[in-house]
Design an enzyme around this catalytic site. Sequence first.
Site, PDB file in Angstrom:
ATOM      1  N   GLU A  23       0.850  -1.190   0.000  1.00  7.45           N
ATOM      2  CA  GLU A  23       0.000   0.000   0.000  1.00  7.45           C
ATOM      3  C   GLU A  23       0.884   1.236   0.000  1.00  7.45           C
ATOM      4  O   GLU A  23       1.947   1.236   0.626  1.00  7.45           O
ATOM      5  CB  GLU A  23      -0.922   0.027   1.222  1.00  7.45           C
ATOM      6  CG  GLU A  23      -1.811   1.268   1.269  1.00  7.45           C
ATOM      7  CD  GLU A  23      -2.937   1.155   2.289  1.00  7.45           C
ATOM      8  OE1 GLU A  23      -3.873   1.974   2.220  1.00  7.45           O
ATOM      9  OE2 GLU A  23      -2.887   0.262   3.150  1.00  7.45           O
ATOM     10  N   CYS A 231      -6.993   1.026   2.660  1.00  8.75           N
ATOM     11  CA  CYS A 231      -7.914   2.167   2.692  1.00  8.75           C
ATOM     12  C   CYS A 231      -7.791   3.086   1.481  1.00  8.75           C
ATOM     13  O   CYS A 231      -8.748   3.776   1.133  1.00  8.75           O
ATOM     14  CB  CYS A 231      -7.711   2.961   3.974  1.00  8.75           C
ATOM     15  SG  CYS A 231      -8.184   2.050   5.465  1.00  8.75           S
ATOM     16  N   ASN A 370     -12.097  -3.840   0.326  1.00  6.83           N
ATOM     17  CA  ASN A 370     -10.886  -3.903   1.140  1.00  6.83           C
ATOM     18  C   ASN A 370     -11.175  -4.429   2.536  1.00  6.83           C
ATOM     19  O   ASN A 370     -10.752  -5.504   2.915  1.00  6.83           O
ATOM     20  CB  ASN A 370     -10.241  -2.521   1.237  1.00  6.83           C
ATOM     21  CG  ASN A 370      -9.266  -2.430   2.392  1.00  6.83           C
ATOM     22  OD1 ASN A 370      -8.377  -3.264   2.506  1.00  6.83           O
ATOM     23  ND2 ASN A 370      -9.454  -1.471   3.278  1.00  6.83           N
ATOM     24  N   GLU A 371     -11.936  -3.674   3.294  1.00  9.13           N
ATOM     25  CA  GLU A 371     -12.156  -3.993   4.716  1.00  9.13           C
ATOM     26  C   GLU A 371     -13.596  -3.643   5.047  1.00  9.13           C
ATOM     27  O   GLU A 371     -13.868  -2.957   6.020  1.00  9.13           O
ATOM     28  CB  GLU A 371     -11.171  -3.180   5.557  1.00  9.13           C
ATOM     29  CG  GLU A 371     -10.877  -3.749   6.924  1.00  9.13           C
ATOM     30  CD  GLU A 371      -9.739  -2.996   7.590  1.00  9.13           C
ATOM     31  OE1 GLU A 371      -9.879  -1.777   7.836  1.00  9.13           O
ATOM     32  OE2 GLU A 371      -8.688  -3.623   7.843  1.00  9.13           O
TER      33      GLU A 371
END
Length: 486
Positions: A23, A231, A370-371
């Site tokens: 990331e 994120c 992603n999350e």
Amino acid sequence: MKLQISNCKKAAVQDGMIGLFFEDINYAADGGLYAEMIENRSFSFVDCYGDVGDYYTKPAWGYGWNATKECGEGRMEYVTGSPISRVNPWYLRFTAQDAGQGFWNKAYDGIYLEKGKTYTVRFYARAAQYPEGDITVQVTKDGRICAQAEVSCIHAPEKTWQKWNLYEAVLEAGETIRNGRFTISLTKPGTVEFDLISMMPDDAVAGVFRKDLFDLLKGLHPGFLRFPGGCIIEGNTLENRYRWKESVGDIKDRRTNFNRWAVHLTSEENGWHTQYSHYNQTLGIGFYEYFLLCELIGAKPLPVLNVGLACQFQSYELVEMDEPEFQEFLQDAVDLIEFANGPADSTWGSVRAKMGHPEPFGLTMVGIGNEQWQTEKIDFFGRYQAFEKAIHAKYPEIKLIGSAGPDITSEHYDKAWEFYKKEVPARDNFCYAVDEHYYVKPDWFYAHTDFYDEYPRDVKVFSGEYASHPISGMNLPQANTLGGAL
């Protein structure tokens, strides 16, 4: 603590089970793995402010650039009007009243040169009002010239349009230095416009990746690479999200984006503005480069896609599933697979081929979100089903990675596993693996060495993000303890 070491191997670990997550956080891409040495090379950076639900940026076209003062100070203006690309329309208009005046770049805390190595400088310039004279490129340290090249400027006849031209110069380091200063200056008075100023070490792997960091990644022998992040895929706002289509093609046509981590640790006390506020993404490492990196280090690519949600921790912004805009997210997923695997004469496969890779990259897995987690307002499970249907309608062989949410201790986690287990018996390709994230204290790891012993094997577990945090909080070097490492 009692430590017992044995050479007795237990269950064999299959090849490919251990890999990397990348990331652009802590300047891992721009200023890190991406070998570009100039910061804000296209005069497109912004200054970032805000907090959950209220983010905004201010223009910072000249961030990282300053006029030199050794020969008097020239005039620096950040303008648009005749850009080399409409995607990044701002550029520098520099006027020297006297010979030798120029400008310098902060370059991610300064230029590092290694004695004997060469570095290629490229930039676009337009001799707006510069009938004679050339351009000098230098790297200096405490007033010493450590590398220098003279560039012959192209002068068009008077009363004709002065075109943008691409210039190139090679700098050879006369000594090893840190925190050097990159400078461009004019040999005569006049006005010249500059854009996309780049400096790359000639040993950059594939002309993209910093060699020392690339070698370290390859030396880990990763089975996969998850990218382009966590994120930042979602963004603080949907406008700020990672759009893979903006990250491919010519670098001059890749829209600079502010990094989601530019607003990390903002608060009312600091005016919603921190030391990271100019953290931007040039997208010099884009999806083509990520696929290329996977190929070069021998890892399977695992791109992760936005499902129409900005970061659930940091934003309230979303696209409803019944809105026409939601179809863009689904189409991006299908088009990405064509970009990676499609023939060279397909719409997106031709983009890949034009960039230098006519053969497919061999994509087999895609992460959906992603999350993300299910809430009263956000139907993540419905979004996953929409992506699964759209992708498998055209590419049934693609393995999908679902999300279990931000932790492994809450009801979000339990509901996610219930959802996937219910759907998989009907369609065995519905979900290949569930992405679990856990940031916990060392004691949790010690107490849960058997965490997966009783898990069913029909849906695999993908531990996409995890860390041991002896101390709560972020940016705490004192948290890097032996206990956490073990």
